[in-house]
Design a protein around this motif. Sequence first.
Motif, PDB file in Angstrom:
ATOM      1  N   ALA A 180       9.841  -3.827 -13.946  1.00 48.54           N
ATOM      2  CA  ALA A 180       8.842  -2.762 -13.831  1.00 48.54           C
ATOM      3  C   ALA A 180       7.806  -3.123 -12.769  1.00 48.54           C
ATOM      4  O   ALA A 180       7.373  -2.273 -11.979  1.00 48.54           O
ATOM      5  CB  ALA A 180       8.164  -2.523 -15.178  1.00 48.54           C
ATOM      6  N   ALA A 181       7.406  -4.402 -12.744  1.00 45.37           N
ATOM      7  CA  ALA A 181       6.477  -4.851 -11.705  1.00 45.37           C
ATOM      8  C   ALA A 181       7.113  -4.734 -10.324  1.00 45.37           C
ATOM      9  O   ALA A 181       6.453  -4.348  -9.343  1.00 45.37           O
ATOM     10  CB  ALA A 181       6.059  -6.298 -11.975  1.00 45.37           C
ATOM     11  N   ALA A 182       8.407  -5.043 -10.243  1.00 43.79           N
ATOM     12  CA  ALA A 182       9.117  -4.896  -8.966  1.00 43.79           C
ATOM     13  C   ALA A 182       9.136  -3.441  -8.517  1.00 43.79           C
ATOM     14  O   ALA A 182       8.996  -3.134  -7.321  1.00 43.79           O
ATOM     15  CB  ALA A 182      10.544  -5.440  -9.100  1.00 43.79           C
ATOM     16  N   ALA A 183       9.312  -2.516  -9.463  1.00 41.63           N
ATOM     17  CA  ALA A 183       9.301  -1.090  -9.125  1.00 41.63           C
ATOM     18  C   ALA A 183       7.951  -0.680  -8.554  1.00 41.63           C
ATOM     19  O   ALA A 183       7.872   0.127  -7.617  1.00 41.63           O
ATOM     20  CB  ALA A 183       9.633  -0.255 -10.355  1.00 41.63           C
ATOM     21  N   ALA A 184       6.858  -1.234  -9.119  1.00 40.82           N
ATOM     22  CA  ALA A 184       5.527  -0.934  -8.602  1.00 40.82           C
ATOM     23  C   ALA A 184       5.391  -1.406  -7.158  1.00 40.82           C
ATOM     24  O   ALA A 184       4.857  -0.689  -6.298  1.00 40.82           O
ATOM     25  CB  ALA A 184       4.460  -1.574  -9.486  1.00 40.82           C
ATOM     26  N   LEU A 185       5.866  -2.607  -6.876  1.00 39.58           N
ATOM     27  CA  LEU A 185       5.788  -3.148  -5.514  1.00 39.58           C
ATOM     28  C   LEU A 185       6.630  -2.326  -4.546  1.00 39.58           C
ATOM     29  O   LEU A 185       6.209  -2.028  -3.426  1.00 39.58           O
ATOM     30  CB  LEU A 185       6.244  -4.607  -5.506  1.00 39.58           C
ATOM     31  N   LEU A 186       7.841  -1.950  -4.967  1.00 41.80           N
ATOM     32  CA  LEU A 186       8.706  -1.141  -4.113  1.00 41.80           C
ATOM     33  C   LEU A 186       8.108   0.245  -3.888  1.00 41.80           C
ATOM     34  O   LEU A 186       8.224   0.816  -2.799  1.00 41.80           O
ATOM     35  CB  LEU A 186      10.097  -1.026  -4.721  1.00 41.80           C
ATOM     36  N   GLY A 187       7.482   0.796  -4.934  1.00 45.61           N
ATOM     37  CA  GLY A 187       6.834   2.088  -4.778  1.00 45.61           C
ATOM     38  C   GLY A 187       5.731   2.037  -3.744  1.00 45.61           C
ATOM     39  O   GLY A 187       5.567   2.963  -2.936  1.00 45.61           O
ATOM     40  N   TYR A 188       4.976   0.933  -3.732  1.00 50.23           N
ATOM     41  CA  TYR A 188       3.932   0.772  -2.724  1.00 50.23           C
ATOM     42  C   TYR A 188       4.538   0.626  -1.328  1.00 50.23           C
ATOM     43  O   TYR A 188       4.043   1.192  -0.356  1.00 50.23           O
ATOM     44  CB  TYR A 188       3.064  -0.434  -3.045  1.00 50.23           C
ATOM     45  N   SER A 189       5.652  -0.107  -1.243  1.00 53.69           N
ATOM     46  CA  SER A 189       6.289  -0.305   0.059  1.00 53.69           C
ATOM     47  C   SER A 189       6.865   0.995   0.609  1.00 53.69           C
ATOM     48  O   SER A 189       7.074   1.128   1.816  1.00 53.69           O
ATOM     49  CB  SER A 189       7.402  -1.361  -0.048  1.00 53.69           C
ATOM     50  N   ALA A 190       7.134   1.972  -0.286  1.00 55.81           N
ATOM     51  CA  ALA A 190       7.710   3.251   0.137  1.00 55.81           C
ATOM     52  C   ALA A 190       6.648   4.280   0.488  1.00 55.81           C
ATOM     53  O   ALA A 190       6.960   5.454   0.684  1.00 55.81           O
ATOM     54  CB  ALA A 190       8.610   3.810  -0.963  1.00 55.81           C
ATOM     55  N   ARG A 191       5.379   3.854   0.591  1.00 60.51           N
ATOM     56  CA  ARG A 191       4.285   4.806   0.795  1.00 60.51           C
ATOM     57  C   ARG A 191       4.408   5.594   2.099  1.00 60.51           C
ATOM     58  O   ARG A 191       3.936   6.728   2.186  1.00 60.51           O
ATOM     59  CB  ARG A 191       2.939   4.079   0.739  1.00 60.51           C
ATOM     60  N   ASN A 192       5.034   4.998   3.117  1.00 64.12           N
ATOM     61  CA  ASN A 192       5.184   5.674   4.396  1.00 64.12           C
ATOM     62  C   ASN A 192       6.604   6.181   4.646  1.00 64.12           C
ATOM     63  O   ASN A 192       6.927   6.588   5.756  1.00 64.12           O
ATOM     64  CB  ASN A 192       4.770   4.738   5.540  1.00 64.12           C
ATOM     65  N   ALA A 193       7.458   6.094   3.611  1.00 65.54           N
ATOM     66  CA  ALA A 193       8.852   6.513   3.763  1.00 65.54           C
ATOM     67  C   ALA A 193       8.938   8.011   3.558  1.00 65.54           C
ATOM     68  O   ALA A 193       9.092   8.496   2.447  1.00 65.54           O
ATOM     69  CB  ALA A 193       9.738   5.784   2.755  1.00 65.54           C
ATOM     70  N   SER A 194       8.854   8.766   4.621  1.00 65.09           N
ATOM     71  CA  SER A 194       8.851  10.221   4.503  1.00 65.09           C
ATOM     72  C   SER A 194       9.511  10.865   5.704  1.00 65.09           C
ATOM     73  O   SER A 194       8.910  11.011   6.752  1.00 65.09           O
ATOM     74  CB  SER A 194       7.417  10.751   4.371  1.00 65.09           C
ATOM     75  N   SER A 195      10.780  11.210   5.533  1.00 64.65           N
ATOM     76  CA  SER A 195      11.449  11.997   6.573  1.00 64.65           C
ATOM     77  C   SER A 195      11.688  13.422   6.127  1.00 64.65           C
ATOM     78  O   SER A 195      12.274  14.223   6.806  1.00 64.65           O
ATOM     79  CB  SER A 195      12.800  11.349   6.953  1.00 64.65           C
ATOM     80  N   ALA A 196      11.223  13.750   4.905  1.00 63.67           N
ATOM     81  CA  ALA A 196      11.309  15.114   4.386  1.00 63.67           C
ATOM     82  C   ALA A 196      10.247  15.256   3.324  1.00 63.67           C
ATOM     83  O   ALA A 196       9.854  14.299   2.695  1.00 63.67           O
ATOM     84  CB  ALA A 196      12.700  15.387   3.802  1.00 63.67           C
ATOM     85  N   PRO A 197       9.772  16.448   3.036  1.00 63.86           N
ATOM     86  CA  PRO A 197       8.752  16.646   2.019  1.00 63.86           C
ATOM     87  C   PRO A 197       9.303  16.412   0.641  1.00 63.86           C
ATOM     88  O   PRO A 197      10.466  16.647   0.383  1.00 63.86           O
ATOM     89  CB  PRO A 197       8.333  18.124   2.195  1.00 63.86           C
ATOM     90  N   PRO A 198       8.499  15.915  -0.308  1.00 63.73           N
ATOM     91  CA  PRO A 198       8.989  15.676  -1.627  1.00 63.73           C
ATOM     92  C   PRO A 198       9.343  16.935  -2.350  1.00 63.73           C
ATOM     93  O   PRO A 198       8.832  17.988  -2.098  1.00 63.73           O
ATOM     94  CB  PRO A 198       7.807  14.954  -2.313  1.00 63.73           C
ATOM     95  N   ALA A 199      10.301  16.797  -3.283  1.00 67.70           N
ATOM     96  CA  ALA A 199      10.710  17.974  -4.048  1.00 67.70           C
ATOM     97  C   ALA A 199       9.644  18.353  -5.038  1.00 67.70           C
ATOM     98  O   ALA A 199       8.949  17.512  -5.557  1.00 67.70           O
ATOM     99  CB  ALA A 199      12.014  17.694  -4.780  1.00 67.70           C
TER     100      ALA A 199
END
Length: 406
Positions: free
Chosen positions: A387-406
């Motif tokens: 779960a802690a790893a998911a939090a870190l990965l979620g933070y790392s994905a903050r700029n991952a945007s090639s399309a708008p979220p659903a």
Amino acid sequence: MPLLNKVTATAPGNKRGNPAAASLSRLRTALTVFFALDGFLFAGWVVRIPAIKEQTGASASDLGLALLGVSGGAVITMVLTGRLCRRFGSHPVTVACGVLLSLSIALPAQTHSTLALGLVLLVFGAAYGGINVAMNSAAVDLVAAMRRPVMPSFHAAFSFGGMTGAGLGGLVAAEVSATTHLLALTGIGLVVTAAAGPTLLRHRAPVPERTEAAARSGPLSGKTRKIVALFGVIALCTAYGEGALAEWGTLHLQQDLHAHPGIAAAGYSLFALAMAAGRLSGTTLLERLGQTRTLVAGGSLASAGMLLGALAPTTWLALSGFAVTGLGLANIFPVAVARAGALAGPSGVAAASTLGYGGMLVGPPAIGFLADWFSLPVALTTVALLAAAAALLGYSARNASSAPPA
């Protein structure tokens, strides 16, 4: 099509005189029923694991091996489900898997050896994996057509179904045999599928404009594949915890903390209730906090809750930890799958769902082996780590945007 064009031509809330909007509403209701049924049947199985373990005489590691049948069947089916959905449509595949899941849930109670249990769990896992990929694919298309971020509501239905199934299991655990209970669930599952299935079969899945554009544009770019994989791993980290609590939480409460079977079964019910509550507020959280903060806060909260749930010395503290874990995990999986679907359409849903549900299904066997090597409480702390790893990965994905979220 164009169903989407018809829907967007009229105000979203105006269902009268707008057959397309009414059709989407009916589809949403039917899909919600299938999500709830999936959670209900899965919870009915997990609360009976202690009884099945005793019936087969399996050790913790033997049970872990048998549970690999669920994982193996699900992973194989998940790989194929995307193709089946493209060929036959996500709606018929959802209904077919609903029938298979209802029939297969009765099989574990008919076994008396670890080998037989593992074999029948292959069938159960195949149905479980198939219905989850098909439902999520249908839900992502529907969310895009409705232009409302309602994906968490479908997963809330899964959690409410799980809460209901676990609660019912807790009530009958001491009075009704596993065989009778699971056979009754087969009947309920078939009746619900017969009631909700025709709506899905009568209506084709709406085709979002961006999915058609993606289909015309050719294969996904390398960047998009990497982003989809990242969200798939986030889903895996959190689904690992959901699967671990579903299939080992009851045993932990009963075996390590000596809880009454009814109280032990209520542990998963409480966890599912907390997840449902968190998912019902998911749209509001996403609007106020945004995707990154929702992922980071959820992973951090789940990590703290699971440390309490695994290591607490009393039943009530452990139950509190389970509830906090459910709140933390609630929106991470639906956000990750919806995000992958927004980026890559059905292919993204299939990839993220396969990784995510793979975590849910591989987690329980891994917990079984770790429990034999160390102890069950220590094994459950791996949920907190992921779960802690998911939090870190979620933070790392903050700029991952090639399309708008659903």
